[in-house]
Design a protein around this motif. Structure first.
Motif, PDB file in Angstrom:
ATOM      1  N   MET A 198       0.827  -1.204   0.000  1.00 24.88           N
ATOM      2  CA  MET A 198       0.000   0.000   0.000  1.00 24.88           C
ATOM      3  C   MET A 198       0.867   1.263   0.000  1.00 24.88           C
ATOM      4  SD  MET A 198      -3.012  -1.195   2.654  1.00 24.88           S
ATOM      5  CE  MET A 198      -3.756   0.435   2.720  1.00 24.88           C
ATOM      6  N   ILE A 199       1.936   1.250   0.815  1.00 19.25           N
ATOM      7  CA  ILE A 199       2.845   2.409   0.854  1.00 19.25           C
ATOM      8  C   ILE A 199       3.544   2.575  -0.502  1.00 19.25           C
ATOM      9  CG2 ILE A 199       5.084   3.185   1.756  1.00 19.25           C
ATOM     10  CD1 ILE A 199       2.975   3.978   3.621  1.00 19.25           C
ATOM     11  N   GLY A 200       4.044   1.452  -1.050  1.00 17.81           N
ATOM     12  CA  GLY A 200       4.733   1.500  -2.335  1.00 17.81           C
ATOM     13  C   GLY A 200       3.827   1.963  -3.454  1.00 17.81           C
ATOM     14  N   ALA A 201       2.595   1.439  -3.488  1.00 16.34           N
ATOM     15  CA  ALA A 201       1.639   1.828  -4.520  1.00 16.34           C
ATOM     16  C   ALA A 201       1.250   3.289  -4.376  1.00 16.34           C
ATOM     17  CB  ALA A 201       0.395   0.937  -4.438  1.00 16.34           C
ATOM     18  N   PHE A 202       1.089   3.728  -3.124  1.00 17.89           N
ATOM     19  CA  PHE A 202       0.756   5.141  -2.878  1.00 17.89           C
ATOM     20  C   PHE A 202       1.884   6.054  -3.365  1.00 17.89           C
ATOM     21  CE2 PHE A 202       1.056   8.876  -0.087  1.00 17.89           C
ATOM     22  CZ  PHE A 202      -0.173   9.474  -0.365  1.00 17.89           C
ATOM     23  N   ALA A 203       3.130   5.662  -3.071  1.00 23.06           N
ATOM     24  CA  ALA A 203       4.277   6.472  -3.495  1.00 23.06           C
ATOM     25  C   ALA A 203       4.363   6.536  -5.015  1.00 23.06           C
ATOM     26  CB  ALA A 203       5.567   5.891  -2.914  1.00 23.06           C
ATOM     27  N   LEU A 204       4.184   5.388  -5.690  1.00 22.83           N
ATOM     28  CA  LEU A 204       4.228   5.371  -7.151  1.00 22.83           C
ATOM     29  C   LEU A 204       3.116   6.226  -7.751  1.00 22.83           C
ATOM     30  CD1 LEU A 204       5.008   1.635  -8.046  1.00 22.83           C
ATOM     31  CD2 LEU A 204       6.310   3.629  -8.777  1.00 22.83           C
ATOM     32  N   THR A 205       1.914   6.097  -7.202  1.00 16.50           N
ATOM     33  CA  THR A 205       0.782   6.876  -7.704  1.00 16.50           C
ATOM     34  C   THR A 205       1.012   8.368  -7.517  1.00 16.50           C
ATOM     35  OG1 THR A 205      -0.716   5.051  -7.150  1.00 16.50           O
ATOM     36  CG2 THR A 205      -1.704   7.220  -7.542  1.00 16.50           C
ATOM     37  N   THR A 206       1.512   8.745  -6.343  1.00 19.70           N
ATOM     38  CA  THR A 206       1.779  10.164  -6.061  1.00 19.70           C
ATOM     39  C   THR A 206       2.823  10.723  -7.022  1.00 19.70           C
ATOM     40  OG1 THR A 206       1.314   9.770  -3.723  1.00 19.70           O
ATOM     41  CG2 THR A 206       2.461  11.811  -4.283  1.00 19.70           C
ATOM     42  N   LEU A 207       3.882   9.958  -7.249  1.00 23.04           N
ATOM     43  CA  LEU A 207       4.931  10.406  -8.167  1.00 23.04           C
ATOM     44  C   LEU A 207       4.387  10.585  -9.585  1.00 23.04           C
ATOM     45  CD1 LEU A 207       7.865   8.140  -6.943  1.00 23.04           C
ATOM     46  CD2 LEU A 207       7.843  10.639  -6.884  1.00 23.04           C
ATOM     47  N   MET A 208       3.564   9.643 -10.050  1.00 22.73           N
ATOM     48  CA  MET A 208       3.009   9.726 -11.399  1.00 22.73           C
ATOM     49  C   MET A 208       2.038  10.888 -11.538  1.00 22.73           C
ATOM     50  SD  MET A 208       2.509   5.762 -12.671  1.00 22.73           S
ATOM     51  CE  MET A 208       1.633   5.181 -11.213  1.00 22.73           C
TER      52      MET A 208
END
Length: 587
Positions: A198-208
């Motif tokens: 969840m943290i990793g997906a959130f970070a990737l989504t935020t960056l994109m």
């Protein structure tokens, strides 16, 4: 020899003072302000990126900060590009990690020491190339090789971060080959930690999202701040999540890396250092050229080698690891209005302030966030279009790019083997192409020029033949030229004059010179006059030194083909047909 040495020594003095070109501009408040703001902007990107890349290199995150302090400033002060942002980069970090794999079992301290030593060796190699004006050696890494390697490297880098995104206990350095690591990652997906995902997906989504809708904002920094605060607030570490942890406060010490190298290890690391040094410099000089073309500022490849070399040496001596010019941070620096190398000095000083006072704030930064930062940084390096373009221009180049890509993936983590295979293949294909260059018989075209008679359906003469050879004449193709000419002569039993157009020949080696001498003798024995037209001055001077011009007869060398044809007409009169060279005659 003496004048060359004096020139070289004088050049060396200038190599260590390039900052004189821009340091006076700092008297302007406008320049000072622009550089300060650009330096701050780059630092906001560099600090989280450097920690992520250090982990990619198999090192603790703070080593990335060490490599972002002095090296960044040194590269700017001693390089020729004013906007190039130096520091840890993805591809060099991956190659450093691959080089350090044999020492992984010895513990983190050994890895740190050997990584620092590798940086010093890379720096010595790069600086030596720059001081000896050997920047042209970088051209051995052809564009197809670099494109193929970069695509494969980006794919390897991105996939190496997946275990951190999914919270898996799988590490790339546990496996001898990359494909074994990929298989192990797939097999372990059933053990995914949902909190980490969840943290990793959130970070990737935020960056994109930030990259797409707010590209001017420091997306990496914003993502790092949000996920760090979130990690602290929910006790992410207590929930089993992996965080950066304690980062040593203070600046790195300046000392020689403490390693013991036997001859085998030294020779292996020297080869690796040379390959990383070339790959890293290709990345640096590419972005520097792109920016220089827009600013119209002077750029010197040899000076940049000195700057990059010194930055790597300093990085190694200050407990850092291998660095290079960064595409992303250089673009940020340029877009932020940096006008001189002082912007990078500001960046380095801000990293120093972070090391002195702000490291406790990074304790709760999730490892998954750094993995997301790396994935987003390298995903743009995966480009199929340049490979397709290379294939369209020259199929051999497309083959080199594809083979380098496949070989890099197959040999990973031994990336140097993929690069070496690509270099050998590109040189081999180049040699193959130059072994049989174009040799055509020419005649007068309807537009008045002399064209390929076979290609344009032009009539040729049975008594006079003019051949154009498109390529240099050297040991690999002399036999081809001689055989081709003699075969053509055999098809013209009434031939009296053979004229060789050498306009496209820039150089002739001793093998080529000897072949021309033997060819002249064979043609003479067969009763055929041998003329040479449009020889380059340097080539003709070589013929004079070797005695070939005297052997053939200096009167048989002509500045233009028409002079050779007119001379033949004077010698043979109506017994030869020169009409196909004076007028357009369809075959």
């Amino acid at each position: 020899m003496g004048s060359w040495l004096v020139s070289l020594l004088s050049d060396w003095k200038d190599r260590f003072t390039p900052y004189k070109d821009w340091i006076g501009e700092l008297k302007s408040p406008t320049v000072l302000k622009a550089d300060a703001m650009a330096g701050l902007t780059v630092a906001l990107v560099l600090i989280p990126q450097s920690m992520a890349y250090a982990q990619l290199a198999g090192l603790p995150p703070y080593i990335g900060l060490y490599a972002s302090f002095l090296p960044v400033m040194v590269a700017a002060i001693f390089g020729s590009s004013r906007q190039l942002g130096t520091g840890p980069v993805a591809v060099v970090s991956l190659m450093s990690a691959a080089a350090m794999q044999p020492y992984a079992a010895m513990g983190p301290e050994t890895m740190i020491a050997y990584s620092a030593m590798l940086a010093v060796m890379i720096g010595i190699f790069q600086m030596s190339l720059g001081l000896l004006r050997l920047g042209v050696l970088v051209d051995f890494l052809s564009h197809p090789v670099v494109v193929g390697f970069t695509n494969a490297g980006a794919l390897i880098i991105a996939t190496s971060q997946l275990p951190k995104i999914f919270g898996l206990d799988v590490k790339a350095d546990q496996f001898e080959h990359a494909y074994e690591f990929w298989w192990a990652t797939l097999a372990a997906l059933t053990d995914t930690k949902m909190t980490t995902l969840m943290i990793g997906a959130f970070a990737l989504t935020t960056l994109m999202v930030l990259k797409k809708y707010a590209p001017r904002l420091p997306g990496v920094l914003i993502t790092v701040v949000i996920t760090t605060v979130l990690s602290w607030a929910v006790d992410y570490k207590g929930m089993g999540g992996s965080v950066i942890g304690t980062i040593p406060e203070g600046l790195p010490t300046f000392s020689m890396p403490n390693v013991s190298l036997d001859f085998k290890t030294l020779s292996s690391m020297m080869v690796t250092a040379a390959i990383i040094g070339l790959i890293g410099f290709v990345e640096a000089i590419s972005i520097a050229k792109a920016m220089a073309s827009q600013t119209r500022q002077r750029l010197s490849a040899n000076q940049e080698l000195v700057g990059q070399g010194l930055s790597n040496i300093v990085s190694g001596f200050s407990s850092g690891y291998a660095v290079s010019g960064s595409f992303s941070r250089s673009a940020v620096n340029f877009a932020s209005g940096a006008m001189t190398g002082f912007s990078s000095v500001v960046t380095g000083l801000l990293v120093a302030l972070t090391l002195l006072f702000l490291t406790p704030l990074l304790y709760h930064l999730p490892q998954a966030t750094l993995a997301a930062v790396i994935i987003m940084a390298v995903v743009n390096l995966i480009k199929v279009a340049p490979i397709k373009h290379a294939w369209k221009v020259e199929p051999h180049d497309g083959v080199v790019a594809v083979v380098t890509f496949i070989a890099t993936l197959a040999f990973a983590p031994h990336l140097d083997k993929g690069i070496l295979l690509g270099v050998v293949l590109s040189l081999g294909l180049f040699l193959y192409r130059t072994m049989s260059p174009n040799l055509v018989e020419v005649a007068r075209h309807e537009d008045g020029s002399m064209r390929d008679a076979a290609a344009h359906g032009l009539k040729t003469s049975d008594t006079v033949a003019v051949y154009r050879f498109d390529g240099d004449l050297y040991f690999a193709n002399t036999g081809y030229l001689e055989g081709k000419l003699l075969n053509n002569v055999a098809q013209k039993p009434n031939l009296k004059v053979l004229i060789l157009d050498m306009e496209s020949i820039d150089q002739v080696d001793s093998t080529g010179e000897e072949m021309l001498e033997k060819l002249a003798d064979r043609l003479k024995f067969a009763g055929i006059e041998f003329y040479i037209a449009r020889t380059k001055l340097r080539v003709y001077e070589a013929f004079q030194r070797s005695g070939l011009a005297k052997h053939i007869g200096e009167e048989r060398f002509f500045r233009e083909r028409k002079y050779a044809i007119n001379y033949a007409k004077e010698q043979f009169g109506d017994s030869i047909d020169v009409e196909p060279f004076k007028h357009y005659i369809p075959a």
